[in-house]
Design an enzyme around this catalytic site. Structure first.
Site, PDB file in Angstrom:
ATOM      1  N   HIS A   1      41.620  65.731  50.101  1.00 23.60           N
ATOM      2  CA  HIS A   1      42.470  66.159  48.979  1.00 23.60           C
ATOM      3  C   HIS A   1      41.714  67.120  48.080  1.00 23.60           C
ATOM      4  O   HIS A   1      40.531  66.952  47.823  1.00 23.60           O
ATOM      5  CB  HIS A   1      42.920  64.935  48.160  1.00 23.60           C
TER       6      HIS A   1
ATOM      7  N   TYR B   1      49.333  60.366  39.101  1.00 25.72           N
ATOM      8  CA  TYR B   1      49.039  59.439  37.989  1.00 25.72           C
ATOM      9  C   TYR B   1      50.079  59.681  36.906  1.00 25.72           C
ATOM     10  O   TYR B   1      50.228  60.815  36.436  1.00 25.72           O
ATOM     11  CB  TYR B   1      47.655  59.729  37.406  1.00 25.72           C
TER      12      TYR B   1
ATOM     13  N   PRO C   1      40.196  50.584  37.981  1.00 23.17           N
ATOM     14  CA  PRO C   1      40.329  51.470  39.150  1.00 23.17           C
ATOM     15  C   PRO C   1      40.964  52.829  38.848  1.00 23.17           C
ATOM     16  O   PRO C   1      41.052  53.680  39.704  1.00 23.17           O
ATOM     17  CB  PRO C   1      41.201  50.677  40.111  1.00 23.17           C
TER      18      PRO C   1
ATOM     19  N   LYS D   1      36.413  54.834  40.862  1.00 22.45           N
ATOM     20  CA  LYS D   1      34.949  54.894  40.824  1.00 22.45           C
ATOM     21  C   LYS D   1      34.256  53.670  41.404  1.00 22.45           C
ATOM     22  O   LYS D   1      33.081  53.731  41.754  1.00 22.45           O
ATOM     23  CB  LYS D   1      34.487  55.070  39.363  1.00 22.45           C
TER      24      LYS D   1
ATOM     25  N   TYR E   1      35.919  63.249  38.407  1.00 23.20           N
ATOM     26  CA  TYR E   1      36.744  62.586  39.429  1.00 23.20           C
ATOM     27  C   TYR E   1      36.148  62.774  40.835  1.00 23.20           C
ATOM     28  O   TYR E   1      36.064  61.835  41.620  1.00 23.20           O
ATOM     29  CB  TYR E   1      38.172  63.141  39.401  1.00 23.20           C
TER      30      TYR E   1
HETATM   31  P1  FAS Z   1      32.576  43.398  46.887  1.00 23.47           P
HETATM   32  O1  FAS Z   1      33.098  42.485  45.865  1.00 23.47           O
HETATM   33  O2  FAS Z   1      33.422  44.356  47.618  1.00 23.47           O
HETATM   34  O3  FAS Z   1      31.650  42.655  47.949  1.00 23.47           O
HETATM   35  C1  FAS Z   1      30.848  41.562  47.566  1.00 23.47           C
HETATM   36  C2  FAS Z   1      30.708  40.670  48.803  1.00 23.47           C
HETATM   37  O4  FAS Z   1      29.811  39.595  48.462  1.00 23.47           O
HETATM   38  C3  FAS Z   1      32.037  40.036  49.202  1.00 23.47           C
HETATM   39  O5  FAS Z   1      32.253  40.218  50.584  1.00 23.47           O
HETATM   40  C4  FAS Z   1      31.860  38.553  48.838  1.00 23.47           C
HETATM   41  O6  FAS Z   1      32.534  37.683  49.742  1.00 23.47           O
HETATM   42  C5  FAS Z   1      30.359  38.384  48.946  1.00 23.47           C
HETATM   43  N1  FAS Z   1      29.843  37.288  48.101  1.00 23.47           N
HETATM   44  C6  FAS Z   1      30.224  36.954  46.840  1.00 23.47           C
HETATM   45  N2  FAS Z   1      29.515  35.888  46.405  1.00 23.47           N
HETATM   46  C7  FAS Z   1      28.661  35.551  47.419  1.00 23.47           C
HETATM   47  C8  FAS Z   1      27.683  34.533  47.585  1.00 23.47           C
HETATM   48  N3  FAS Z   1      27.436  33.662  46.597  1.00 23.47           N
HETATM   49  N4  FAS Z   1      27.008  34.468  48.760  1.00 23.47           N
HETATM   50  C9  FAS Z   1      27.252  35.366  49.753  1.00 23.47           C
HETATM   51  N5  FAS Z   1      28.177  36.352  49.662  1.00 23.47           N
HETATM   52  C10 FAS Z   1      28.871  36.434  48.502  1.00 23.47           C
HETATM   53  N6  FAS Z   1      37.792  50.356  43.390  1.00 23.47           N
HETATM   54  C11 FAS Z   1      38.315  51.593  43.487  1.00 23.47           C
HETATM   55  O7  FAS Z   1      37.552  52.574  43.496  1.00 23.47           O
HETATM   56  N7  FAS Z   1      39.684  51.772  43.576  1.00 23.47           N
HETATM   57  C12 FAS Z   1      40.559  50.708  43.600  1.00 23.47           C
HETATM   58  O8  FAS Z   1      41.775  50.881  43.677  1.00 23.47           O
HETATM   59  C13 FAS Z   1      40.053  49.401  43.520  1.00 23.47           C
HETATM   60  N8  FAS Z   1      40.886  48.313  43.554  1.00 23.47           N
HETATM   61  C14 FAS Z   1      40.344  47.044  43.451  1.00 23.47           C
HETATM   62  C15 FAS Z   1      41.172  45.901  43.471  1.00 23.47           C
HETATM   63  C16 FAS Z   1      40.614  44.614  43.362  1.00 23.47           C
HETATM   64  C17 FAS Z   1      41.518  43.394  43.383  1.00 23.47           C
HETATM   65  C18 FAS Z   1      39.218  44.460  43.201  1.00 23.47           C
HETATM   66  C19 FAS Z   1      38.607  43.083  43.022  1.00 23.47           C
HETATM   67  C20 FAS Z   1      38.403  45.589  43.175  1.00 23.47           C
HETATM   68  C21 FAS Z   1      38.956  46.890  43.309  1.00 23.47           C
HETATM   69  N9  FAS Z   1      38.148  48.032  43.307  1.00 23.47           N
HETATM   70  C22 FAS Z   1      38.646  49.278  43.401  1.00 23.47           C
HETATM   71  C23 FAS Z   1      36.736  47.928  43.185  1.00 23.47           C
HETATM   72  C24 FAS Z   1      36.170  47.580  44.540  1.00 23.47           C
HETATM   73  O9  FAS Z   1      36.579  48.534  45.470  1.00 23.47           O
HETATM   74  C25 FAS Z   1      34.688  47.455  44.372  1.00 23.47           C
HETATM   75  O10 FAS Z   1      34.159  48.514  43.588  1.00 23.47           O
HETATM   76  C26 FAS Z   1      33.958  47.392  45.681  1.00 23.47           C
HETATM   77  O11 FAS Z   1      34.511  46.355  46.447  1.00 23.47           O
HETATM   78  C27 FAS Z   1      32.486  47.159  45.348  1.00 23.47           C
HETATM   79  O12 FAS Z   1      31.846  46.776  46.505  1.00 23.47           O
HETATM   80  P2  FAS Z   1      30.704  45.645  46.462  1.00 23.47           P
HETATM   81  O13 FAS Z   1      29.792  45.935  45.333  1.00 23.47           O
HETATM   82  O14 FAS Z   1      30.202  45.568  47.843  1.00 23.47           O
HETATM   83  O15 FAS Z   1      31.445  44.289  46.026  1.00 23.47           O
HETATM   84  C1  PHB Z   2      43.977  53.762  45.943  1.00 20.09           C
HETATM   85  O1  PHB Z   2      44.339  54.591  46.805  1.00 20.09           O
HETATM   86  O2  PHB Z   2      43.973  52.517  46.123  1.00 20.09           O
HETATM   87  C2  PHB Z   2      43.546  54.293  44.587  1.00 20.09           C
HETATM   88  C3  PHB Z   2      43.476  55.664  44.394  1.00 20.09           C
HETATM   89  C4  PHB Z   2      43.083  56.148  43.151  1.00 20.09           C
HETATM   90  C5  PHB Z   2      42.793  55.262  42.129  1.00 20.09           C
HETATM   91  C6  PHB Z   2      42.875  53.872  42.338  1.00 20.09           C
HETATM   92  C7  PHB Z   2      43.265  53.391  43.577  1.00 20.09           C
HETATM   93  O3  PHB Z   2      42.431  55.731  40.900  1.00 20.09           O
END
Ligand code: FAS
Ligand code: PHB
Length: 388
Positions: free
Chosen positions: A72, A199, A291, A295, A383
């Protein structure tokens, strides 16, 4: 078991760190609480910065992203019923890639398996020990037996609710802002309403039109934190989305059954520092962003870029310089992304407590953005991702 770096968590941060360390000849083991399928079942981020794609390339896990990812050049901002395109490529020379976090995770899991690296799934009671001393180790329970991994360093990549940050008794400062709303997200096998993300700032609340491919769409609605997913059957979601979209988007919207639907709370959170002796925090274990700025996943990538370079320097040159600088270096980029995500969230969402004045300030900010190249360039360079 003995390894150089014990990684806690097999999300994007842990898996990408594991592959970067492997590329540098640094042995590592990942301990993950859940099953691989559970990790893959979480539907989260969708936008990759160029720097994140470059890191996937560095570890040989970018081939499918280049085949299936959507490149994009800009995004669209809608307010007052009118859509405005921000050409980020023209402003920065960079692009973003739409490629779901699930796919990134799958590609990294495949790369790890192909390299024959050890990942212990369903590891219970993972506990870091003696990371403020000279003999760090991690214990865990698997199949009813307690195991221990001795290591040189521990990487806490276990997310916001993980054990690593909670294991730190030393001086740790946290900074937090919880937003008075959440995001209700839906995934559907329908063509996206536009080729680019939309957005929307609307008096009924924020909405975002995004996608995973040209036949799989993802939509978000700002919702109340009191809302429960059961209160949002698909029909109600689509009706509310139509109320918040501009006319052209409504005309192009293709609705369909949800294949995933969830509500995520929104917060800004930073823990300082990100290093405690022989243990480092990376990704959501150290920081959370709303989100809105896309980032979260990309910050996890830049953290593990800095950390893997620091560990490479230690093992190759016996230098602690990178390790000692890791927290300061990572936090400098983290805080800029936290600011940008807070700014995007503040500009686009409905904040009842700021009243009519706050709503007018938002519209003035948006109007400035779409009528000033300087303002659009500032949004664009944040961005697409600030340099590592
Ligand atoms: P994660 O949370 O992805 O990974 C951590 C891992 O550690 C998990 O697999 C967990 O099971 C494991 N873990 C936890 N405790 C443990 C323990 N005690 N022992 C062993 N393992 C353990 N970011 C965006 O950029 N755009 C979005 O739209 C977006 N939507 C999101 C929606 C939700 C519901 C959430 C919660 C996050 C969202 N995020 C989004 C942010 C998300 O993408 C995170 O930034 C990303 O998963 C970060 O990756 P990790 O740091 O690896 O953490
Ligand atoms: C997504 O595609 O899930 C998405 C894209 C942009 C955002 C947040 C989520 O700012």
């Amino acid at each position: 078991m003995r390894t150089k770096v014990a990684i806690i968590g097999a999300g994007p941060a842990g898996l990408l760190l594991g592959q970067l360390l492997h590329a540098y000849g640094i042995d590592n083991v990942i301990l993950e609480r859940q099953t691989a399928d559970y990790v893959l079942g979480r539907i989260r981020a969708g936008v990759l910065e160029q720097g994140t794609v470059d890191l996937l390339e560095e570890v040989g896990a970018a081939a499918r992203a280049h085949r299936e990812g959507l490149v994009h050049h800009g995004v669209e901002l809608a307010f007052g019923g009118v859509r405005h395109r921000i050409d980020m490529h023209a402003a920065t020379g960079k692009t973003m890639m739409i490629y779901g976090q699930t796919e990134v995770t799958r590609d990294l899991m495949d790369a790890r398996r192909a390299a024959g690296l050890t990942t212990v799934y369903e590891a219970a009671d993972v506990t870091p020990h003696e990371f403020d001393g000279n003999h760090p180790r991690v214990s865990y329970v698997k199949d009813g037996a307690t195991h221990e991994i001795t290591c040189d360093f521990i990487a806490g990549c276990d997310g916001f609710h993980g054990v690593s940050r909670k294991s730190v008794s030393a001086a740790i400062r946290t900074f937090e802002r919880v937003y008075p709303f959440g995001w209700l997200g839906i995934l559907s096998e329908t063509p996206p309403v536009s080729h680019e993300l939309i957005y929307t700032n609307h008096e009924r609340g924020f909405s975002l039109c995004t996608m995973r491919s040209m036949h799989r769409s993802r939509y978000y609605l700002q919702c109340s934190m009191e809302d429960h997913i059961d209160q949002w059957p698909d029909d109600r979601f689509w009706d509310e989305l139509k109320r918040r979209l501009d006319r052209e988007a409504v005309d192009h919207l293709v609705t369909g059954p949800s294949i995933e639907k969830s509500i995520a709370p929104l917060r800004s959170f930073v823990a300082e520092p990100m290093r405690f002796g022989k243990m480092f925090l990376a990704g959501d274990a150290a920081h959370i962003v709303p989100p809105t700025g896309a980032k979260g996943l990309n910050l996890a990538a830049s953290d593990v870029h800095y950390l893997s370079q620091a560990l490479r320097e230690f093992y190759d040159e016996k230098s602690y310089a990178g390790i000692d600088a890791y927290s300061t270096t990572a936090l400098a980029r983290v805080w800029k992304a936290v600011r940008f995500s807070w700014w995007m969230t503040s500009m686009l969402h409905k904040f009842p407590d700021t009243g009519e004045f706050g709503a007018r300030i938002q519209l003035a900010e948006l109007d400035y953005l779409v009528s000033s190249q300087a303002a659009a360039t500032s949004l664009s360079e944040n961005y697409v991702g600030l340099p590592f």
